[in-house]
Design a protein around this motif. Structure first.
Motif, PDB file in Angstrom:
ATOM      1  N   UNK A  84      38.536  54.418  49.578  1.00 57.48           N
ATOM      2  CA  UNK A  84      38.189  53.541  48.454  1.00 57.48           C
ATOM      3  C   UNK A  84      39.191  52.398  48.347  1.00 57.48           C
ATOM      4  N   UNK A  85      40.476  52.730  48.373  1.00 52.06           N
ATOM      5  CA  UNK A  85      41.490  51.690  48.247  1.00 52.06           C
ATOM      6  C   UNK A  85      41.471  50.728  49.436  1.00 52.06           C
ATOM      7  N   UNK A  86      41.223  51.246  50.628  1.00 52.50           N
ATOM      8  CA  UNK A  86      41.113  50.384  51.809  1.00 52.50           C
ATOM      9  C   UNK A  86      39.965  49.398  51.617  1.00 52.50           C
ATOM     10  N   UNK A  87      38.852  49.879  51.116  1.00 56.14           N
ATOM     11  CA  UNK A  87      37.692  49.021  50.861  1.00 56.14           C
ATOM     12  C   UNK A  87      38.028  47.923  49.856  1.00 56.14           C
ATOM     13  N   UNK A  88      38.596  48.284  48.709  1.00 54.54           N
ATOM     14  CA  UNK A  88      38.834  47.252  47.692  1.00 54.54           C
ATOM     15  C   UNK A  88      39.907  46.259  48.133  1.00 54.54           C
ATOM     16  N   UNK A  89      40.893  46.729  48.879  1.00 59.12           N
ATOM     17  CA  UNK A  89      41.938  45.827  49.357  1.00 59.12           C
ATOM     18  C   UNK A  89      41.380  44.832  50.373  1.00 59.12           C
ATOM     19  N   UNK A  90      40.688  45.314  51.364  1.00 58.50           N
ATOM     20  CA  UNK A  90      40.189  44.424  52.407  1.00 58.50           C
ATOM     21  C   UNK A  90      39.027  43.554  51.948  1.00 58.50           C
ATOM     22  N   UNK A  91      38.209  44.046  51.038  1.00 61.74           N
ATOM     23  CA  UNK A  91      37.148  43.203  50.480  1.00 61.74           C
ATOM     24  C   UNK A  91      37.759  42.024  49.741  1.00 61.74           C
ATOM     25  N   UNK A  92      38.834  42.280  49.025  1.00 61.30           N
ATOM     26  CA  UNK A  92      39.492  41.203  48.286  1.00 61.30           C
ATOM     27  C   UNK A  92      40.170  40.210  49.222  1.00 61.30           C
ATOM     28  N   UNK A  93      40.862  40.719  50.222  1.00 61.78           N
ATOM     29  CA  UNK A  93      41.628  39.833  51.106  1.00 61.78           C
ATOM     30  C   UNK A  93      40.729  39.093  52.089  1.00 61.78           C
ATOM     31  N   UNK A  94      39.862  39.794  52.774  1.00 66.01           N
ATOM     32  CA  UNK A  94      39.098  39.173  53.855  1.00 66.01           C
ATOM     33  C   UNK A  94      37.791  38.522  53.423  1.00 66.01           C
ATOM     34  N   UNK A  95      37.259  38.932  52.265  1.00 65.78           N
ATOM     35  CA  UNK A  95      36.008  38.349  51.805  1.00 65.78           C
ATOM     36  C   UNK A  95      36.171  37.625  50.464  1.00 65.78           C
ATOM     37  N   UNK A  96      37.408  37.535  49.999  1.00 66.59           N
ATOM     38  CA  UNK A  96      37.718  36.846  48.736  1.00 66.59           C
ATOM     39  C   UNK A  96      36.885  37.379  47.575  1.00 66.59           C
ATOM     40  N   UNK A  97      36.582  38.661  47.606  1.00 69.20           N
ATOM     41  CA  UNK A  97      35.810  39.300  46.541  1.00 69.20           C
ATOM     42  C   UNK A  97      36.718  40.296  45.839  1.00 69.20           C
ATOM     43  N   UNK A  98      37.214  39.906  44.680  1.00 66.12           N
ATOM     44  CA  UNK A  98      38.153  40.744  43.933  1.00 66.12           C
ATOM     45  C   UNK A  98      37.469  41.608  42.875  1.00 66.12           C
ATOM     46  N   UNK A  99      36.154  41.646  42.887  1.00 72.74           N
ATOM     47  CA  UNK A  99      35.445  42.377  41.831  1.00 72.74           C
ATOM     48  C   UNK A  99      35.756  43.870  41.853  1.00 72.74           C
ATOM     49  N   UNK A 100      35.841  44.477  43.028  1.00 71.38           N
ATOM     50  CA  UNK A 100      36.100  45.923  43.093  1.00 71.38           C
ATOM     51  C   UNK A 100      37.517  46.257  42.658  1.00 71.38           C
ATOM     52  N   UNK A 101      38.494  45.486  43.113  1.00 76.31           N
ATOM     53  CA  UNK A 101      39.874  45.786  42.712  1.00 76.31           C
ATOM     54  C   UNK A 101      40.080  45.486  41.230  1.00 76.31           C
ATOM     55  N   UNK A 102      39.442  44.440  40.724  1.00 76.19           N
ATOM     56  CA  UNK A 102      39.544  44.151  39.295  1.00 76.19           C
ATOM     57  C   UNK A 102      38.899  45.256  38.468  1.00 76.19           C
ATOM     58  N   UNK A 103      37.752  45.758  38.919  1.00 74.01           N
ATOM     59  CA  UNK A 103      37.090  46.850  38.197  1.00 74.01           C
ATOM     60  C   UNK A 103      37.993  48.078  38.155  1.00 74.01           C
ATOM     61  N   UNK A 104      38.616  48.397  39.279  1.00 77.32           N
ATOM     62  CA  UNK A 104      39.528  49.543  39.318  1.00 77.32           C
ATOM     63  C   UNK A 104      40.722  49.321  38.397  1.00 77.32           C
ATOM     64  N   UNK A 105      41.389  48.188  38.533  1.00 78.59           N
ATOM     65  CA  UNK A 105      42.606  47.924  37.753  1.00 78.59           C
ATOM     66  C   UNK A 105      42.317  47.783  36.257  1.00 78.59           C
ATOM     67  N   UNK A 106      41.104  47.361  35.908  1.00 81.99           N
ATOM     68  CA  UNK A 106      40.737  47.216  34.495  1.00 81.99           C
ATOM     69  C   UNK A 106      40.171  48.491  33.883  1.00 81.99           C
ATOM     70  N   UNK A 107      40.114  49.568  34.671  1.00 86.77           N
ATOM     71  CA  UNK A 107      39.683  50.852  34.134  1.00 86.77           C
ATOM     72  C   UNK A 107      38.185  51.059  34.098  1.00 86.77           C
ATOM     73  N   UNK A 108      37.414  50.184  34.723  1.00 85.17           N
ATOM     74  CA  UNK A 108      35.961  50.303  34.690  1.00 85.17           C
ATOM     75  C   UNK A 108      35.459  51.511  35.483  1.00 85.17           C
ATOM     76  N   UNK A 109      36.309  52.075  36.324  1.00 77.16           N
ATOM     77  CA  UNK A 109      35.907  53.208  37.169  1.00 77.16           C
ATOM     78  C   UNK A 109      36.518  54.524  36.699  1.00 77.16           C
TER      79      UNK A 109
END
Length: 119
Positions: A36-61
């Motif tokens: 899960x963490x590998x997915x959110x990290x690489x999605x944010x870095x390589x695809x400029x999509x921070x939605x998953x990491x923001x959802x995790x860090x904001x407690x949405x999950x």
């Protein structure tokens, strides 16, 4: 990034047929929630999509993590959300980045982690 038939398993679980995608190249013992963490990290870095990491860090999950941790007899501590992610980051950087000797990649990951998590 290597979705192919070589990574596809077909089988029956609980009486139901299904398919599972497995990435054999990176199979091994990992820290809890590595995939899960590998997915959110690489999605944010390589695809400029921070939605998953923001959802995790904001407690949405959190509800899902409470359920997942409970399956292993653990308690998800919401106040430790960043620390859970940082345990993954240390392991990931040590294994996948530092061992490859890529200072450029290490700096890219560090800058991202500093911006998103360490603020």
């Amino acid at each position: 990034g290597d979705l192919s038939k070589d990574n596809l398993l077909y089988g029956i679980s609980d009486g139901k047929a299904g398919y599972w995608w497995i990435d054999w190249e990176h199979a091994g013992e990992r820290v809890f929630l590595y995939d899960y963490f590998f997915y959110i990290l690489n999605t944010a870095i390589y695809f400029s999509d921070k939605s998953a990491i923001n959802a995790y860090l904001n407690g949405e999950c959190d509800e899902h993590f409470n359920e997942l941790f409970a399956q292993f007899g653990l308690k998800f501590e919401e106040k430790c959300r960043k620390e859970y992610f940082l345990v993954f980051v240390v392991d990931f950087l040590k294994e996948r980045v530092c061992n490859l000797g890529s200072n450029k990649a290490l700096k890219e990951y560090y800058d991202f982690i500093k911006e998103m998590v360490l603020n």
